[in-house]
Design an enzyme around this catalytic site. Structure first.
Site, PDB file in Angstrom:
ATOM      1  CB  VAL A  17       1.729   4.652  -4.432  1.00  0.00           C
ATOM      2  CG1 VAL A  17       2.001   6.151  -4.287  1.00  0.00           C
ATOM      3  CG2 VAL A  17       2.947   3.848  -3.974  1.00  0.00           C
ATOM      4  CB  ALA A  56      -4.335   5.039  -6.473  1.00  0.00           C
ATOM      5  CE  LYS A  57      -0.582   1.648 -12.878  1.00  0.00           C
ATOM      6  NZ  LYS A  57      -1.518   1.981 -13.969  1.00  0.00           N
ATOM      7  N   GLY A  58      -0.789   0.241  -7.973  1.00  0.00           N
ATOM      8  CA  GLY A  58      -0.332  -0.855  -7.134  1.00  0.00           C
ATOM      9  C   GLY A  58       0.552  -1.803  -7.912  1.00  0.00           C
TER      10      GLY A  58
END
Length: 428
Positions: free
Chosen positions: A72, A117-119
């Site tokens: 995201v 952002a992040k995953g």
């Protein structure tokens, strides 16, 4: 439908938006302080991109398993996306969305030229062999490669990922690109472009702002009591640094249990025990207490450094700390925030307190781009300067508006993000 739920994306449960709902409530609380930039506040309530990918992998026994992965990108206004990738069986899209948004705020609070952002991948890596985890990692990076890049979005380590994981990611992306791309991830091994000081960076940042908050509160850290939840890199590093300054860590809690010693736990020995046994439970010569007893201990500084949502309305009333320094992301719910504030507890929010990790990740990215590397002493000095300046600015904003440090951090960060959004305008 409530005002908040107007901003729940259609693919989430409007009645239970999870961590994303917590972030939206935090934005609503800061909106009245945004002044001329308030018309852009909706920018913060919608992630720019939410990617869900299928990760098919052949396991060691020959069977094919499928895993769900996420990346995201909440905001790319201020620069490339930046944020870790976590491996956990309970990872959800709502969680990754919220974590990406907190990264937007975090990078803006300390003034880094990044967006958020992040995953994540929804699985427990402890249930799989090293070879299986490597194959899952490589397929995940392959699936999200179209949205990441050295100037687009730079992943890093998070829960259950480490330097080796980043090495696999960097190698996979580089093989697909046909050239060496060390700057595609941060938190890598030193041998392939990692930065000195990165492993301890988040815990050291927690320590730096904890010392500053204690100074503001008039707390003498020599002999001060510290309690820590979570004893990975963040918690153990903060514990060691506070002890070196003369404080005593009287209690530690992790996923295996809670240990206590009123005279101070032997931190070096505890770190060795955890490395060998995987948790604090069973450590000889210390008292084991219940998790509920841990939260009720009287202490000067409490550091939640595990997962989000640990301090809630159910246990906040019992907390007897003077300062909470949030080493984890989102460890305190908004309801608990209100309870603690009303009880006079100072909370140094996650978006400021644990920004040391992303700050040294930024240093790593800069060093990769320049192919020029700094000493650990220089990195620690730069980190201390940035964290100290960020805390001072947030503290001044809190005093100016008579708000909590969390609200002040969001005022500082959101103003910076939305100012950039206004200057850039809308396309087309």
């Amino acid at each position: 439908m409530s005002k908040q739920n107007q901003y729940i994306p259609s693919y989430l449960d409007a009645e239970n938006p999870g961590p994303w709902g917590i972030f939206l409530e935090q934005v609503d609380r800061v909106a009245p302080y945004l002044g001329e930039f308030s018309e852009w506040v909706g920018t913060l309530k919608y992630p720019e991109r939410s990617l869900i990918v299928d990760i098919p992998v052949r396991l060691d026994d020959g069977t094919i398993a499928h895993f769900e992965g996420y990346r995201v990108q909440h905001s790319l206004n201020c620069g490339p996306g930046k944020g870790g990738v976590r491996y956990h069986q309970d990872v959800t899209l709502s969680e990754v969305m919220a974590l990406s948004a907190w990264m937007s705020v975090k990078t803006a609070v300390v003034g880094l030229p990044y967006g958020g952002a992040k995953g994540g991948i929804r699985f427990n890596p402890r249930d799989y062999s090293k070879a299986e985890v490597e194959r899952i990692t490589r397929r995940y990076i392959n699936e999200i490669s179209s949205v990441i890049g050295v100037d687009k979005d730079i992943p890093g380590p998070d829960v259950n990922t480490n330097a080796q994981t980043m090495g696999w990611m960097m190698d996979t992306y580089s093989m697909n690109a046909g050239q060496d791309c060390p700057g595609i991830v941060t938190g890598k091994p030193i041998a392939i472009g990692g930065s000195l000081g990165r492993v301890e960076a988040t815990g050291r940042g927690v320590f730096i702002v904890g010392v500053a908050a204690a100074r503001d509160a008039g707390i003498d850290l020599n002999g001060a009591r510290v309690c820590i939840q979570g004893f990975g890199n963040v918690g153990s590093t903060a514990a060691r640094l506070f002890c070196e300054l003369g404080a005593k860590v009287i209690a530690v809690q992790d996923h295996t249990g809670s240990v206590y010693n009123s005279d101070g736990l032997p931190i070096s020995a505890l770190i060795e025990y955890v490395n060998e046994h995987g948790g604090v439970a069973g450590k000889p010569n210390v008292e084991e207490i219940t998790n509920d007893e841990f939260w009720a201990l009287e202490t000067e500084i409490l550091i939640p450094a595990a997962l989000e949502g640990q301090i809630t309305k159910d246990n906040a009333h019992n907390i007897r700390a003077r300062i909470i320094v949030e080493g984890a992301n989102g460890p305190t719910t908004p309801e608990a925030d209100d309870i603690l504030t009303n009880n006079g507890v100072v909370i140094v929010p996650d978006v400021l307190a644990n920004a040391g990790g992303v700050t040294v990740s930024y240093f790593e990215w800069v060093q990769n781009r320049a192919s020029f590397y700094w000493s650990e002493e220089e990195i620690n000095q730069r980190l201390e300067t940035i964290m100290d300046n960020a805390y001072t600015a947030v503290s001044a904003t809190a005093a100016e508006h008579k708000v909590t440090l969390r609200t002040a951090a969001f005022i500082t960060a959101c103003t910076r993000i939305l100012k950039v959004r206004e200057v850039r305008g809308l396309y087309p």
